[in-house]
Design an enzyme around this catalytic site. Sequence first.
Site, PDB file in Angstrom:
ATOM      1  N   CYS A 103      20.073  36.468  -2.926  1.00 33.98           N
ATOM      2  CA  CYS A 103      19.612  37.869  -2.865  1.00 33.98           C
ATOM      3  C   CYS A 103      18.239  37.965  -2.209  1.00 33.98           C
ATOM      4  O   CYS A 103      17.992  38.840  -1.388  1.00 33.98           O
ATOM      5  CB  CYS A 103      19.496  38.478  -4.266  1.00 33.98           C
ATOM      6  SG  CYS A 103      20.848  38.104  -5.372  1.00 33.98           S
ATOM      7  N   ASP A 104      17.325  37.104  -2.596  1.00 30.58           N
ATOM      8  CA  ASP A 104      15.908  37.317  -2.255  1.00 30.58           C
ATOM      9  C   ASP A 104      15.302  36.269  -1.320  1.00 30.58           C
ATOM     10  O   ASP A 104      14.172  36.450  -0.859  1.00 30.58           O
ATOM     11  CB  ASP A 104      15.082  37.361  -3.550  1.00 30.58           C
ATOM     12  CG  ASP A 104      15.523  38.517  -4.447  1.00 30.58           C
ATOM     13  OD1 ASP A 104      15.921  39.565  -3.903  1.00 30.58           O
ATOM     14  OD2 ASP A 104      15.485  38.373  -5.678  1.00 30.58           O
ATOM     15  N   CYS A 156      17.686  34.668  -7.988  1.00 28.16           N
ATOM     16  CA  CYS A 156      18.815  34.686  -7.043  1.00 28.16           C
ATOM     17  C   CYS A 156      18.325  34.431  -5.626  1.00 28.16           C
ATOM     18  O   CYS A 156      17.822  35.332  -4.957  1.00 28.16           O
ATOM     19  CB  CYS A 156      19.549  36.022  -7.135  1.00 28.16           C
ATOM     20  SG  CYS A 156      20.960  36.121  -6.017  1.00 28.16           S
TER      21      CYS A 156
END
Length: 316
Positions: free
Chosen positions: A142-143, A139
């Site tokens: 997300c990261d 992701c």
Amino acid sequence: MSEIEKVKCLIIGSGPAGYTAAIYAARANMSPVLYEGLQPGGQLTTTNEVENFPGYPDGITGPEMMIQLKAQAERFETDVRSGWVTKVDFSGDIHKVWVNETKEIHAETIIISTGASAKYLGLESEQHYLKIGGGVSACAVCDGFFYKNQETIIVGAGDSACEEAHYLSKLCTKVTMLVRKSEFRASKIMAERVKNTPNIEILFNTNTVEVLGDGNGVTGAKVKNSVTGEEQDIPATGFFVAIGHKPNTDIFKGQINLDEVGYIKYEQAGTSKTNVPGVFVSGDAADKTYRQAITAAGTGCMAALDAERYLAAKGH
Ligand code: NDP
């Protein structure tokens, strides 16, 4: 044979969607029962730091967030149980569910929050750095931030891979995209955008042989050109995999409308309703676009409100 249990609201799954549905359903006096499934806490339990969930200015780890969501659901007396739903029968007015193949439950309303699982390459080195939170992720939204001003690699050639490569290109100095065939699968417009981004290098006909690292974190990847057989090492601190997701909906096949990939179809846009009255869906089991903890939580709330209204309309 054990006795059949009757419940007002059964929630299947324990990610942000399931727990948010539980908080709302419990506070509306629906006495929800929630089954955690095989991976209690869901996908967030494999995420290190969550920095984009509103309300946590200093960030929070994925597992810690799930502990807090569970505690909040239990505070309002959600009955959280470990167990795996193995079969459902939605053919009648009462929705039948079997847990661990034996226990039978009859539920007036059901909220499906079984999520989706990101696909990975399956390499041992990839799984090692994924498990220790050492630089493998599925992701970018997300990261990606953790790799600001660093070099990253992304595997995949679909719309997700293109979207995520473009997202990473705005944060990272360089993004190397590994495409296993000689062409993209993504829509033309998405592929063109990637091709026209100067700090994205696309390597076609290229497979990952190994994710390289120092034991604690990723340092790059060994890749191989499937046409020339040539191998090379590409330096990177982040290794992103965007090769698709699998919705966890196998048990609902034949019981509820699914799309061709297996995502549950909404019966009515803007609601959580499925084609089966009294059965609602929230989170990634029906979402191939956003896939965020906050959107899953939002649809969990919608599902609980829709379930409450469904019961109210039936005079409960
Ligand atoms: P897709 O299934 O469309 O694409 C998966 C990609 O991963 C393919 O290019 C495939 O390669 C590649 N792949 C699969 N396995 C491997 C492997 N082992 N090694 C290397 N590469 C591999 O998944 P997406 O998540 O990209 O998209 C899912 C759906 O969501 C699609 O319908 C897509 O259009 C949609 N979507 C739309 C967006 C938008 O419009 N903004 C954004 C994101 C998704 P190959 O081509 O060789 O098979």
